[in-house]
Motif scaffolding. Structure first.
Motif, mmCIF file in Angstrom:
data_model
loop_
_atom_site.group_PDB
_atom_site.id
_atom_site.type_symbol
_atom_site.label_atom_id
_atom_site.label_comp_id
_atom_site.label_asym_id
_atom_site.label_seq_id
_atom_site.Cartn_x
_atom_site.Cartn_y
_atom_site.Cartn_z
ATOM 1 N N LEU A 123 3.438 16.570 1.663
ATOM 2 C CA LEU A 123 4.653 15.946 2.173
ATOM 3 C C LEU A 123 5.415 15.343 1.000
ATOM 4 C CD1 LEU A 123 3.293 12.987 1.984
ATOM 5 C CD2 LEU A 123 2.814 13.281 4.395
ATOM 6 N N SER A 124 6.598 14.804 1.275
ATOM 7 C CA SER A 124 7.395 14.220 0.195
ATOM 8 C C SER A 124 6.850 12.839 -0.167
ATOM 9 C CB SER A 124 8.860 14.112 0.616
ATOM 10 O OG SER A 124 8.991 13.156 1.666
ATOM 11 N N ILE A 125 7.184 12.379 -1.360
ATOM 12 C CA ILE A 125 6.754 11.038 -1.778
ATOM 13 C C ILE A 125 7.410 9.985 -0.890
ATOM 14 C CG2 ILE A 125 6.891 9.367 -3.675
ATOM 15 C CD1 ILE A 125 6.441 11.655 -5.612
ATOM 16 N N GLN A 126 8.628 10.256 -0.397
ATOM 17 C CA GLN A 126 9.282 9.341 0.540
ATOM 18 C C GLN A 126 8.416 9.159 1.796
ATOM 19 O OE1 GLN A 126 12.468 7.719 0.479
ATOM 20 N NE2 GLN A 126 11.689 6.786 2.351
ATOM 21 N N GLU A 127 7.895 10.288 2.320
ATOM 22 C CA GLU A 127 7.035 10.210 3.500
ATOM 23 C C GLU A 127 5.706 9.543 3.169
ATOM 24 O OE1 GLU A 127 8.319 14.124 6.080
ATOM 25 O OE2 GLU A 127 7.216 14.442 4.200
ATOM 26 N N GLU A 128 5.193 9.756 1.954
ATOM 27 C CA GLU A 128 3.942 9.103 1.548
ATOM 28 C C GLU A 128 4.111 7.584 1.499
ATOM 29 O OE1 GLU A 128 -0.066 8.769 0.117
ATOM 30 O OE2 GLU A 128 1.054 10.273 1.257
ATOM 31 N N VAL A 129 5.270 7.113 1.048
ATOM 32 C CA VAL A 129 5.547 5.666 1.007
ATOM 33 C C VAL A 129 5.669 5.114 2.436
ATOM 34 C CG1 VAL A 129 7.227 3.916 0.315
ATOM 35 C CG2 VAL A 129 6.627 5.778 -1.269
ATOM 36 N N ARG A 155 7.147 16.495 -4.078
ATOM 37 C CA ARG A 155 6.094 16.756 -3.113
ATOM 38 C C ARG A 155 4.748 16.287 -3.643
ATOM 39 N NH1 ARG A 155 8.482 17.682 1.476
ATOM 40 N NH2 ARG A 155 6.821 19.066 2.209
ATOM 41 N N THR A 156 3.874 15.886 -2.719
ATOM 42 C CA THR A 156 2.534 15.445 -3.074
ATOM 43 C C THR A 156 1.583 15.717 -1.913
ATOM 44 O OG1 THR A 156 1.171 13.564 -3.724
ATOM 45 C CG2 THR A 156 2.994 13.104 -2.248
ATOM 46 N N ILE A 157 0.293 15.833 -2.220
ATOM 47 C CA ILE A 157 -0.666 15.885 -1.115
ATOM 48 C C ILE A 157 -0.670 14.530 -0.444
ATOM 49 C CG2 ILE A 157 -2.118 17.685 -2.111
ATOM 50 C CD1 ILE A 157 -4.019 15.521 -3.090
ATOM 51 N N LEU A 206 -2.394 9.674 -0.724
ATOM 52 C CA LEU A 206 -2.798 9.259 -2.067
ATOM 53 C C LEU A 206 -2.720 7.743 -2.214
ATOM 54 C CD1 LEU A 206 -1.295 11.789 -4.659
ATOM 55 C CD2 LEU A 206 -3.591 11.655 -3.765
ATOM 56 N N LEU A 207 -1.632 7.165 -1.713
ATOM 57 C CA LEU A 207 -1.411 5.730 -1.904
ATOM 58 C C LEU A 207 -2.268 4.875 -0.969
ATOM 59 C CD1 LEU A 207 2.461 5.521 -2.422
ATOM 60 C CD2 LEU A 207 0.685 4.965 -4.092
ATOM 61 N N GLN A 208 -2.359 5.283 0.285
ATOM 62 C CA GLN A 208 -3.042 4.441 1.274
ATOM 63 C C GLN A 208 -4.484 4.113 0.886
ATOM 64 O OE1 GLN A 208 -5.522 5.714 3.624
ATOM 65 N NE2 GLN A 208 -5.836 3.611 4.372
ATOM 66 N N PRO A 209 -5.291 5.089 0.430
ATOM 67 C CA PRO A 209 -6.665 4.742 0.033
ATOM 68 C C PRO A 209 -6.714 3.782 -1.153
ATOM 69 C CG PRO A 209 -6.485 7.096 0.432
ATOM 70 C CD PRO A 209 -5.109 6.560 0.413
ATOM 71 N N LEU A 210 -5.720 3.881 -2.081
ATOM 72 C CA LEU A 210 -5.710 2.985 -3.241
ATOM 73 C C LEU A 210 -5.433 1.543 -2.808
ATOM 74 C CD1 LEU A 210 -3.693 5.130 -5.842
ATOM 75 C CD2 LEU A 210 -6.127 5.224 -5.256
ATOM 76 N N VAL A 211 -4.448 1.396 -1.911
ATOM 77 C CA VAL A 211 -4.102 0.051 -1.430
ATOM 78 C C VAL A 211 -5.230 -0.498 -0.549
ATOM 79 C CG1 VAL A 211 -2.471 -1.279 -0.037
ATOM 80 C CG2 VAL A 211 -1.628 0.508 -1.603
ATOM 81 N N GLU A 212 -5.789 0.359 0.308
ATOM 82 C CA GLU A 212 -6.904 -0.074 1.163
ATOM 83 C C GLU A 212 -8.080 -0.541 0.313
ATOM 84 O OE1 GLU A 212 -9.576 1.607 4.898
ATOM 85 O OE2 GLU A 212 -8.483 3.014 3.615
ATOM 86 N N ASN A 213 -8.348 0.174 -0.787
ATOM 87 C CA ASN A 213 -9.446 -0.211 -1.679
ATOM 88 C C ASN A 213 -9.186 -1.586 -2.289
ATOM 89 O OD1 ASN A 213 -11.940 0.900 -3.200
ATOM 90 N ND2 ASN A 213 -10.621 0.143 -4.840
ATOM 91 N N ALA A 214 -7.900 -1.847 -2.655
ATOM 92 C CA ALA A 214 -7.561 -3.147 -3.240
ATOM 93 C C ALA A 214 -7.729 -4.271 -2.219
ATOM 94 C CB ALA A 214 -6.126 -3.111 -3.768
ATOM 95 N N ILE A 215 -7.298 -4.022 -0.971
ATOM 96 C CA ILE A 215 -7.386 -5.078 0.049
ATOM 97 C C ILE A 215 -8.840 -5.432 0.360
ATOM 98 C CG2 ILE A 215 -6.949 -5.558 2.492
ATOM 99 C CD1 ILE A 215 -4.341 -3.969 2.213
#
Length: 424
Positions: A280-286, A318-320, A323-332
């Motif tokens: 999906l797009s990086i916009q959708e990933e955000v 585009r990106t798989i 990607l971001l959600q697991p990184l932020v979840e790991n930080a929380i």
């Protein structure tokens, strides 16, 4: 008597008295009972034979000599009727085919050939002229031989270069194939042996390309299956955590916030599912990350604060997904300190031909020994959640040059970076 004794054979009877002609006789009837005998006599004038005895070289002499050594005809007409010994020493003309002698102080060479009726044809030439002509002929022959050799040598060189150029083309094509250019082809090189080699090379190139295409498609299918498997691992994990948050909200606050949480969860999965697509797009990933954070902020409220620093140009890349959600979840879940606000910065920037996702927190950080083990685990293709799952999916999707990088200092926070190629 010679004519009668010959019994019908033609007889050469010598020259006339003045030496200007010679005679040939033949008995016409030779039966014993015949009293009358007829004789056919043929007189040949020297001037009729003279054109046949003309010389090419002015120093040459040609003589027609009879059995008795008298000149019947000569290239010099006045010599007819004289004995041959006046022109050369007395020699046995029957025994030699060539003689050398001197006349008037000039070296001569005589060549003798036998003729009919016992005659001889004698050609006398100046030895110096013969040698000079022989040398000239030798030079011309040598010149012709050298010219022929030069032409043959030139033809050999041209042919060798032609063969060499064709062989070099085959060698060059083999080098190109060795460098990985399997689509390189040789032009039509004829039907000879080298042409057959070129044809075999093209056939080999086609077969290699077909094998590469089959293996590539097979590898893509395997990678897609592995990527889907990893993706399926992260979705239930996130769903479990999200449902745990919603359950806690329902027990603590009642239906309104629970309804909002479920709405945020549905928004998350609407984007995440993306009709089964993994990209999906990086916009959708955000937007995916923001839906997740809305659910988490219902639980943690102001104890978790997130800031965004995203370059506008990367939003359409585009990106798989996830990607971001697991990184932020790991930080929380791993960086938050009790009763302290956790600040998280999400940055997405373009660096040359790559896009870099970066999540930084000011939490408790990671111990040095634990950080080493964590980095080592990210390099292994093993099942797992969180960072390991992200690292595996990035390597499968973009290659071994891309992945996850962790920088951390205990007590000061952690930065997790993901680098992927620009995909427009």
């Amino acid at each position: 008597m010679l004519t009668f004794d010959a019994i019908g054979e033609t007889v050469f009877c010598g020259t006339s008295g003045d030496g200007k002609a010679f005679h040939m006789n033949r008995l016409m009837n030779f039966y014993p009972q015949g009293g009358m005998k007829g004789v056919l006599s043929l007189q040949i004038e020297n001037q009729q034979i003279q054109p046949l005895l003309e010389t090419i070289n002015s120093t040459d002499e040609i003589y027609l000599v009879d059995q008795k050594g008298y000149i019947l005809a000569a290239s010099e007409p006045e010599m007819a009727g004289l004995p041959i010994r006046t022109r050369m020493p007395e020699e046995d003309l029957e025994q030699k085919a060539q003689i050398e002698f001197e006349r008037d102080g000039i070296s001569k060479i005589g060549n003798i050939q036998s003729g009919v009726f016992g005659t001889k044809i004698l050609v006398i030439s100046d030895k110096e002229t013969v040698l000079k002509d022989a040398k000239a002929v030798s030079r011309r022959m040598l010149f012709l031989i050298l010219c022929s050799a030069a032409m043959v040598f030139l033809c050999i060189i041209c042919y060798t270069r032609w063969i060499s150029m064709r062989v070099q083309k085959v060698v060059y094509a083999a080098k190109r194939m060795g460098q990985g250019e399997f689509d390189y082809r040789l032009e039509n090189m004829g039907e000879d042996e080298i042409g057959q080699i070129g044809l075999a090379f093209n056939q080999l190139s086609d077969q290699i390309q077909e094998l590469i295409r089959e293996n590539y498609e097979k590898k893509i299918r395997i990678q897609t299956s592995e990527l889907n498997l990893l993706q399926e691992q992260i979705n239930p994990h996130f769903l479990y955590n999200a449902l745990a948050v919603i359950s806690a909200l329902a027990m603590r606050e009642g239906g309104k916030q629970t309804m909002q949480a479920v709405k945020n969860l549905s928004s998350f999965y609407r984007i995440s599912l993306n009709k089964g697509k993994q990209v999906l797009s990086i916009q959708e990933e955000v937007e995916l990350l923001q839906s997740y954070l809305k659910i988490q902020q219902m639980r943690f409220r102001d104890s978790v604060q997130v800031e965004y620093e995203i370059a506008r140009e990367v939003l359409t890349y585009r990106t798989i997904k996830l990607l971001l959600q697991p990184l932020v979840e790991n930080a929380i879940h791993h960086a938050r300190k009790e009763e302290e606000v956790l600040h998280i910065a999400v940055r997405i920037q373009k660096e040359e031909r790559d896009v870099v996702f970066q999540v930084t927190d000011d939490g408790c950080g990671i111990e040095a020994e634990k950080l080493i083990k964590l980095r080592s685990s990210l390099r292994r293709l093993e099942e797992g959640y969180g960072l390991r799952n992200v690292a595996n999916r990035v390597r499968l999707a973009y290659g071994e040059d891309y992945g996850v990088r962790i920088e951390s200092q205990e007590g000061y926070g952690t930065t997790v970076s993901v680098r992927i190629p620009v995909n427009e």
